[in-house]
Design a protein around this motif. Sequence first.
Motif, PDB file in Angstrom:
ATOM      1  N   LEU A 226       0.818  -1.209   0.000  1.00 33.19           N
ATOM      2  CA  LEU A 226       0.000   0.000   0.000  1.00 33.19           C
ATOM      3  C   LEU A 226       0.854   1.263   0.000  1.00 33.19           C
ATOM      4  O   LEU A 226       0.388   2.342   0.385  1.00 33.19           O
ATOM      5  N   ASP A 227       2.111   1.130  -0.429  1.00 33.81           N
ATOM      6  CA  ASP A 227       3.041   2.257  -0.533  1.00 33.81           C
ATOM      7  C   ASP A 227       3.336   2.894   0.821  1.00 33.81           C
ATOM      8  O   ASP A 227       3.579   4.105   0.913  1.00 33.81           O
ATOM      9  N   GLY A 228       3.320   2.099   1.870  1.00 34.29           N
ATOM     10  CA  GLY A 228       3.644   2.621   3.193  1.00 34.29           C
ATOM     11  C   GLY A 228       5.147   2.758   3.387  1.00 34.29           C
ATOM     12  O   GLY A 228       5.934   2.001   2.821  1.00 34.29           O
ATOM     13  N   THR A 229       5.536   3.727   4.170  1.00 33.36           N
ATOM     14  CA  THR A 229       6.939   3.881   4.571  1.00 33.36           C
ATOM     15  C   THR A 229       6.925   4.334   6.029  1.00 33.36           C
ATOM     16  O   THR A 229       5.920   4.187   6.719  1.00 33.36           O
ATOM     17  N   ASP A 230       8.012   4.869   6.523  1.00 31.80           N
ATOM     18  CA  ASP A 230       8.025   5.324   7.913  1.00 31.80           C
ATOM     19  C   ASP A 230       8.451   6.782   7.975  1.00 31.80           C
ATOM     20  O   ASP A 230       9.137   7.280   7.078  1.00 31.80           O
ATOM     21  N   GLU A 231       8.051   7.446   9.035  1.00 30.71           N
ATOM     22  CA  GLU A 231       8.305   8.883   9.151  1.00 30.71           C
ATOM     23  C   GLU A 231       9.790   9.209   9.228  1.00 30.71           C
ATOM     24  O   GLU A 231      10.218  10.264   8.764  1.00 30.71           O
ATOM     25  N   SER A 232      10.579   8.312   9.803  1.00 31.57           N
ATOM     26  CA  SER A 232      12.007   8.590   9.922  1.00 31.57           C
ATOM     27  C   SER A 232      12.675   8.663   8.549  1.00 31.57           C
ATOM     28  O   SER A 232      13.607   9.452   8.352  1.00 31.57           O
ATOM     29  N   THR A 233      12.185   7.859   7.596  1.00 38.19           N
ATOM     30  CA  THR A 233      12.746   7.913   6.237  1.00 38.19           C
ATOM     31  C   THR A 233      12.458   9.255   5.595  1.00 38.19           C
ATOM     32  O   THR A 233      13.345   9.886   4.997  1.00 38.19           O
ATOM     33  N   LEU A 234      11.214   9.722   5.714  1.00 40.21           N
ATOM     34  CA  LEU A 234      10.862  11.022   5.141  1.00 40.21           C
ATOM     35  C   LEU A 234      11.615  12.155   5.836  1.00 40.21           C
ATOM     36  O   LEU A 234      12.057  13.110   5.185  1.00 40.21           O
ATOM     37  N   ALA A 235      11.777  12.027   7.144  1.00 41.79           N
ATOM     38  CA  ALA A 235      12.520  13.059   7.875  1.00 41.79           C
ATOM     39  C   ALA A 235      13.969  13.118   7.403  1.00 41.79           C
ATOM     40  O   ALA A 235      14.541  14.213   7.250  1.00 41.79           O
ATOM     41  N   LEU A 236      14.578  11.960   7.153  1.00 46.34           N
ATOM     42  CA  LEU A 236      15.958  11.931   6.667  1.00 46.34           C
ATOM     43  C   LEU A 236      16.044  12.539   5.273  1.00 46.34           C
ATOM     44  O   LEU A 236      16.975  13.316   4.985  1.00 46.34           O
ATOM     45  N   ILE A 237      15.094  12.210   4.400  1.00 45.66           N
ATOM     46  CA  ILE A 237      15.086  12.771   3.050  1.00 45.66           C
ATOM     47  C   ILE A 237      14.992  14.289   3.107  1.00 45.66           C
ATOM     48  O   ILE A 237      15.737  15.008   2.416  1.00 45.66           O
ATOM     49  N   GLU A 238      14.096  14.800   3.945  1.00 43.55           N
ATOM     50  CA  GLU A 238      13.934  16.251   4.060  1.00 43.55           C
ATOM     51  C   GLU A 238      15.183  16.911   4.631  1.00 43.55           C
ATOM     52  O   GLU A 238      15.589  17.995   4.177  1.00 43.55           O
ATOM     53  N   ALA A 239      15.805  16.258   5.616  1.00 45.81           N
ATOM     54  CA  ALA A 239      17.000  16.841   6.237  1.00 45.81           C
ATOM     55  C   ALA A 239      18.170  16.880   5.266  1.00 45.81           C
ATOM     56  O   ALA A 239      18.881  17.883   5.170  1.00 45.81           O
ATOM     57  N   VAL A 240      18.376  15.776   4.539  1.00 42.02           N
ATOM     58  CA  VAL A 240      19.496  15.718   3.593  1.00 42.02           C
ATOM     59  C   VAL A 240      19.302  16.728   2.464  1.00 42.02           C
ATOM     60  O   VAL A 240      20.219  17.468   2.104  1.00 42.02           O
ATOM     61  N   ALA A 241      18.087  16.773   1.907  1.00 39.58           N
ATOM     62  CA  ALA A 241      17.828  17.708   0.811  1.00 39.58           C
ATOM     63  C   ALA A 241      17.907  19.155   1.284  1.00 39.58           C
ATOM     64  O   ALA A 241      18.452  20.024   0.591  1.00 39.58           O
ATOM     65  N   GLY A 242      17.374  19.431   2.476  1.00 43.10           N
ATOM     66  CA  GLY A 242      17.383  20.788   2.994  1.00 43.10           C
ATOM     67  C   GLY A 242      18.769  21.318   3.317  1.00 43.10           C
ATOM     68  O   GLY A 242      18.972  22.531   3.375  1.00 43.10           O
ATOM     69  N   ALA A 243      19.723  20.404   3.522  1.00 45.26           N
ATOM     70  CA  ALA A 243      21.090  20.827   3.852  1.00 45.26           C
ATOM     71  C   ALA A 243      21.919  21.172   2.627  1.00 45.26           C
ATOM     72  O   ALA A 243      23.033  21.689   2.760  1.00 45.26           O
TER      73      ALA A 243
END
Length: 317
Positions: A226-243
Motif C-alpha cells: 500500500l506504498d507505506g513507509t516510515d516517518e524517519s525515512t521522510l525526515a531523513l530525506i527532508e534533512a538531507v535535501a534541505g542541507a
Amino acid sequence: MSSDDDHHDSHGHEHFGPADAATLATRDGSRATWISLAILATTAGVQLAIVVVSGSVALLADTIHNATDALTAIPLLIAFRLARRRPTRRYPYGYHRAEDVAGLVIVALIAISALAAVIEAIQRLIHPQPLTAAGWVLAAGLLGLAGNEIVAQYRIRVGRRIGSAALVADGLHARTDGLTSLGVVIATLGVLAGFERADAIVALAITVPIGFTMVAAARAVLHRALDGTDESTLALIEAVAGAVDGVAHVEDARARWGGHRLMADLTVVVDGTLTVEGGHRIAEAVREALLHEVPRLADVTVHVDPHDHAHEPPGPP
C-alpha cells in the motif's frame, strides 16, 4: 522555475551506484532463497520418510509447514527474476512490485498450511493412532528445529540488509516452523510418557504461533504493497535535501517501496532569480546527496520551484 528539466535530471544517473546496489541486492535475495529452498526441501524430505514409518501427526504438521516454506521460495524466485528485467512501455517502472505480490502469496501459503495442520490434528484427536519409531520422530523434530532456525536467521538477515519485506516474512515463517519442530519433540516425549493424544494436541497447539506469524507478516507485506513507509525515512530525506546549498526549503517529500527498492520524489524551493541551469545544478546536488545518504534509495525525482519573495513576511523595520 519549470521542473521539466528535473525529470531528465532524475534519471541521469540511473545506472550508477544506486542501480548497481539494487541489482546486487536482488542477486543476494535470489541466492538466499535458493539456499533456503535446498535446506528446507532436504529437511521436509527426511521428515516425510519418517512420517510414513511413524504415523506421527505432529511430525506430519511440521513436514507440511516445512514443505510449504520451501514452496514459498518459488514466488520469491519469480519476483527476483522479474526484478532484473528492464522497464518497458507497458511497465515503465519495471517489475519490482512483483516482490510485494510474492509476499502476499507467502502469507496465503502460511494460512493454508496452518489450516491443513488444524484439520489433520482434529481428525487425529478424535481418532488417535499409535506412534511408532519414536526415536526417529525425535530426531526428525530436532532436524526440523535446526534447519528452520538456520534458514530463518539467514533469510531475515539478508532480507533486512536488502530491504525485502517479503524475504523477512519468509524468514519469520521459517522461524515459526522451527517452533512446530520443537512441538514434535514435546509431543513425542508426551506419547512416550503414556499420553496417547499428546501428538494431536501439540499439532493443534503449534498452529497458534503460526497464526501470529501470519498476522505479523501480512501487516509488513501489506504496508509495503500500500506504498507505506516510515516517518524517519521522510525526515531523513527532508534533512538531507534541505542541507544542500541553495535549497531554501523542501516540500512534498514522498517515498515508497517497489520490492526492496526505495523510491522518492520531492520539491526543493530555490531562489526565484536563478537561471534554469542554476536550478538544475541544485536539483542534481540534491539528488546525489540523497542517493548517497539515504539507505536503499534507488531512485529519486527532484522538482524545483522558485521562491516567491513577494509572499515573505515583512522584516523588522
